[in-house]
Design an enzyme around this catalytic site. Structure first.
Site, mmCIF file in Angstrom:
data_model
loop_
_atom_site.group_PDB
_atom_site.id
_atom_site.type_symbol
_atom_site.label_atom_id
_atom_site.label_comp_id
_atom_site.label_asym_id
_atom_site.label_seq_id
_atom_site.Cartn_x
_atom_site.Cartn_y
_atom_site.Cartn_z
ATOM 1 N N CYS A 116 -20.004 95.050 49.579
ATOM 2 C CA CYS A 116 -21.424 94.683 48.997
ATOM 3 C C CYS A 116 -21.707 95.576 47.773
ATOM 4 O O CYS A 116 -22.100 96.728 48.281
ATOM 5 C CB CYS A 116 -22.348 94.538 50.004
ATOM 6 S SG CYS A 116 -24.214 94.327 49.406
ATOM 7 N N TRP A 124 -23.583 90.186 59.591
ATOM 8 C CA TRP A 124 -22.298 91.107 59.397
ATOM 9 C C TRP A 124 -21.974 91.836 60.716
ATOM 10 O O TRP A 124 -22.701 91.872 61.574
ATOM 11 C CB TRP A 124 -22.868 92.347 58.528
ATOM 12 C CG TRP A 124 -22.915 91.953 57.300
ATOM 13 C CD1 TRP A 124 -24.289 91.566 56.701
ATOM 14 C CD2 TRP A 124 -21.951 91.969 56.111
ATOM 15 N NE1 TRP A 124 -24.069 91.392 55.569
ATOM 16 C CE2 TRP A 124 -22.747 91.876 54.883
ATOM 17 C CE3 TRP A 124 -20.867 92.476 55.940
ATOM 18 C CZ2 TRP A 124 -22.319 91.713 53.713
ATOM 19 C CZ3 TRP A 124 -20.232 92.328 54.907
ATOM 20 C CH2 TRP A 124 -20.917 91.990 53.516
ATOM 21 N N THR A 145 -28.912 91.179 56.182
ATOM 22 C CA THR A 145 -28.340 91.582 54.853
ATOM 23 C C THR A 145 -28.183 93.288 54.987
ATOM 24 O O THR A 145 -28.620 94.054 55.918
ATOM 25 C CB THR A 145 -29.350 91.579 53.751
ATOM 26 O OG1 THR A 145 -30.685 92.430 54.180
ATOM 27 C CG2 THR A 145 -29.688 90.051 53.461
ATOM 28 N N VAL A 146 -27.299 93.784 54.067
ATOM 29 C CA VAL A 146 -26.720 95.307 53.981
ATOM 30 C C VAL A 146 -27.328 95.524 52.514
ATOM 31 O O VAL A 146 -27.224 94.545 51.691
ATOM 32 C CB VAL A 146 -25.525 95.562 54.269
ATOM 33 C CG1 VAL A 146 -25.131 95.346 55.678
ATOM 34 C CG2 VAL A 146 -24.472 94.560 53.428
ATOM 35 N N TYR A 171 -24.113 86.445 39.820
ATOM 36 C CA TYR A 171 -24.318 85.514 40.857
ATOM 37 C C TYR A 171 -24.934 84.150 40.268
ATOM 38 O O TYR A 171 -24.732 83.061 40.830
ATOM 39 C CB TYR A 171 -25.375 86.243 41.787
ATOM 40 C CG TYR A 171 -24.530 87.165 42.731
ATOM 41 C CD1 TYR A 171 -23.971 86.898 43.916
ATOM 42 C CD2 TYR A 171 -24.748 88.450 42.187
ATOM 43 C CE1 TYR A 171 -23.668 88.026 44.675
ATOM 44 C CE2 TYR A 171 -23.921 89.389 43.083
ATOM 45 C CZ TYR A 171 -23.188 88.921 44.228
ATOM 46 O OH TYR A 171 -22.792 90.036 45.132
#
Length: 350
Positions: free
Chosen positions: A59, A92, A126-127, A190
């Site tokens: 990421c 994740w 999220t990370v 993105y």
């Protein structure tokens, strides 16, 4: 996706979900905005050994935190948990660890730490995320604030010789550059990749390349983005550039040029890649695995391309001729900590 569709995925970066409304990509900007601070004003005081940074190498937003942690020498104060490069719709996972569990948190999925904080947590998992090991709950997943706080709130635990990534005399310029890089480049790729229609894609593409051309011109005459030393701005741009040719050029249709065809940006990216703390955090195999295997709406068969050739990343860049001092009055970080080295097969660095 239809023109009016809203697609929600546990997207790997920040904010948790992405939406396509009226064809244009919109990033979710809702976070757990509590902060880990020196005074503990929000319930999470900085304490060495108390927190774990969970940050997947795949990421770009998490890669920032890994780089800043390493540059500042926070390895002993803030441990690092590394999920694998792919995830499902839930979370994740820690599939790189021998038993499939994070060895410190004891969990299989990062989702468990979010649900410790809020059993009804409604958004994407999220990370990066900073997890309080005393409670097992996520303290924050506000990716932009995390790296700023590592530079400021964690200062008492920096290594001797840690660089100043947020020089106060340059702060206004730094913030201005960071805003443009985020909206037009970090997030711009993105907007291209997840555009829901031709017009939205065309507009995103033009915005991206307008800013990449601006950066090419800016970096033709100076070694770093802001001033003559490495700053937070360089960290933020680098994590997009290092993914550009392997992923964004083809997978996200950002294909006017390859990075390797833009002399200043390519030299700049190689300069940083070869600087301790940058390239030694990058795992190209995990990066490609994540994007091409997880984004099945863009790549239905999950085929991971074999290219591009990565050997160019370690060729001479010649950027020293522009002057500058990478770490200012500080020094380079030491060797990568045991257990945190990138698999040699996944990087041209040997």
């Amino acid at each position: 996706m239809s023109d009016s569709a809203t697609s929600e995925n546990p997207e790997h970066g920040r904010g948790g979900t992405y939406s396509v409304k009226g064809k244009a990509y919109t990033r979710d900007t809702r976070y757990l905005t509590t902060r880990v601070t020196a005074d503990g004003a929000e319930g999470y005081p900085v304490e060495p050994g108390r927190y774990r940074l969970v940050a997947a190498r795949a990421c770009p937003w998490a890669n920032r935190a890994i780089i800043v942690r390493r540059l500042l020498g926070l390895e002993d104060a803030l441990s690092l948990g590394l999920p694998g490069p792919t995830h499902d719709e839930r979370s994740w996972t820690f599939d790189l660890d021998p038993d499939g569990r994070d060895p410190v948190l004891g969990i299989e999925r990062l989702q468990e730490a979010y649900f410790k904080r809020d059993p009804e947590y409604p958004r994407g998992i999220t990370v990066p995320a900073i997890v309080d090991t005393t409670t097992g709950e996520v303290a924050t997943n506000d990716f932009a604030q995390i790296t700023l706080d590592l530079s400021t709130e964690w200062r008492a635990h920096h290594r001797d010789g840690a660089p100043d990534l947020l020089p106060q005399r340059r702060r206004d310029e730094l913030d201005e550059v960071n805003r443009r890089v985020f909206t037009e480049v970090n997030n711009g790729v993105y907007r291209c990749g997840f555009a829901g229609g031709q017009q939205a894609y065309d507009e995103a593409y033009e915005r991206l390349w307008t800013t990449l051309d601006w950066l090419e011109e800016r970096l033709t005459g100076q070694r770093y983005l802001v001033g003559d030393t490495i700053t937070e701005a360089d960290v933020r741009l680098f994590t997009t550039l290092v993914r550009f040719d392997p992923v964004y050029h083809g997978h996200f249709k950002c294909n006017r040029n390859k990075l390797a065809e833009m002399p200043a940006l390519w030299g700049y990216a190689r300069d940083l890649f070869q600087t301790p703390g940058f390239g030694d955090t990058v795992d190209f195999a995990q990066i490609k695995s994540h994007y091409y295997e997880v984004h099945r709406d863009l790549n239905p068969n999950g085929i991971v391309p074999l290219g591009p050739d990565l050997s160019g990343w370690v060729t001479p860049h010649g950027r020293e001729a522009l002057g500058g001092r990478p770490f200012g009055d500080g020094t380079a970080p030491g060797p990568v900590a045991e257990g945190e080295r990138v698999d040699p097969a996944h990087t041209p660095l040997r």
